[in-house]
Write an enzyme that holds these catalytic residues in place. Sequence first.
Site, PDB file in Angstrom:
ATOM      1  N   CYS A  88      21.232  21.829 -36.378  1.00  0.00           N
ATOM      2  CA  CYS A  88      21.585  22.549 -37.603  1.00  0.00           C
ATOM      3  C   CYS A  88      22.760  21.817 -38.242  1.00  0.00           C
ATOM      4  O   CYS A  88      23.843  21.753 -37.653  1.00  0.00           O
ATOM      5  CB  CYS A  88      21.953  23.994 -37.286  1.00  0.00           C
ATOM      6  SG  CYS A  88      22.545  24.937 -38.710  1.00  0.00           S
ATOM      7  N   CYS A 106      20.786  24.949 -45.861  1.00  0.00           N
ATOM      8  CA  CYS A 106      20.302  24.349 -44.608  1.00  0.00           C
ATOM      9  C   CYS A 106      20.713  22.887 -44.633  1.00  0.00           C
ATOM     10  O   CYS A 106      20.235  22.114 -45.474  1.00  0.00           O
ATOM     11  CB  CYS A 106      18.783  24.480 -44.502  1.00  0.00           C
ATOM     12  SG  CYS A 106      18.083  23.601 -43.076  1.00  0.00           S
TER      13      CYS A 106
END
Length: 261
Positions: free
Chosen positions: A75, A201
């Site tokens: 991530c 994101c």
Amino acid sequence: MSMIDFYKYQGTGNDFVIIDNRNNQFNGDDVSLINHLCDRHFGIGGDGLMLLESHPELDFTMRYFNSDGREASMCGNGGRCIAAFAVHMNVVKSPESFSFMAVDGEHHATYNDGIVNLKMISVNDIKKADNYTFMNTGSPHHVCFINDVDDVNVVQEGKEIRYSELYAPDGTNVNFVQFDSENQIKVRTYERGVEDETFACGTGVVASAISAHLLKPEYTHFKVDVLGGKLEVTMKPNEIGFDDVWLKGPATFVFKGKIEI
């Protein structure tokens, strides 16, 4: 039952629960517990949970879990947030340059006045189709360019692509991208594991910027607007793909507390 300290951070609206687990007090294998802590109604709330753990050679190890409780792929915004957390906790030797291990390998980072610049993995395997690109930037990403990202049903269309036979059985993250100017793009992302649109994101922004470069190869620096704010991506093309890929943006402490587990 015991009390545990937690910290909440966000990077362009992508929010995370972070726990200092250098003493191994938290069980990262407890899927239901992590899912509960990430629940926005019954827990702390977050797109994911991260554990900062020790590493024998680097400054620390990052373990990332999606809000469904399962340990996940890399991530990017989480990496920026845990980098800021490590600086705030005096885990790193110098905020000007430090390194940590994540599921996709070693990452370098810098921290300056709330801004984290995070080096991502090299990207050398890109699938280019007529109406989309696909690559792994630490997590798998489907990228498609459209005229107006404000006019797309990200959850509905993202879910259809995420669960399509093309990406079975593991699925993919899905990014909808629009050019705002020559080297500025707008990105909206459906994230697997969260199973919803998120405010940002990081790995998706990187995949979107690389895809934008494929369309406009004169640019290697892209400014990116996401629902939660602004990010930047720089890259160096090579003969087979891209290296020296950096994701830059804010990583902000929100609050800290204790919770019984």
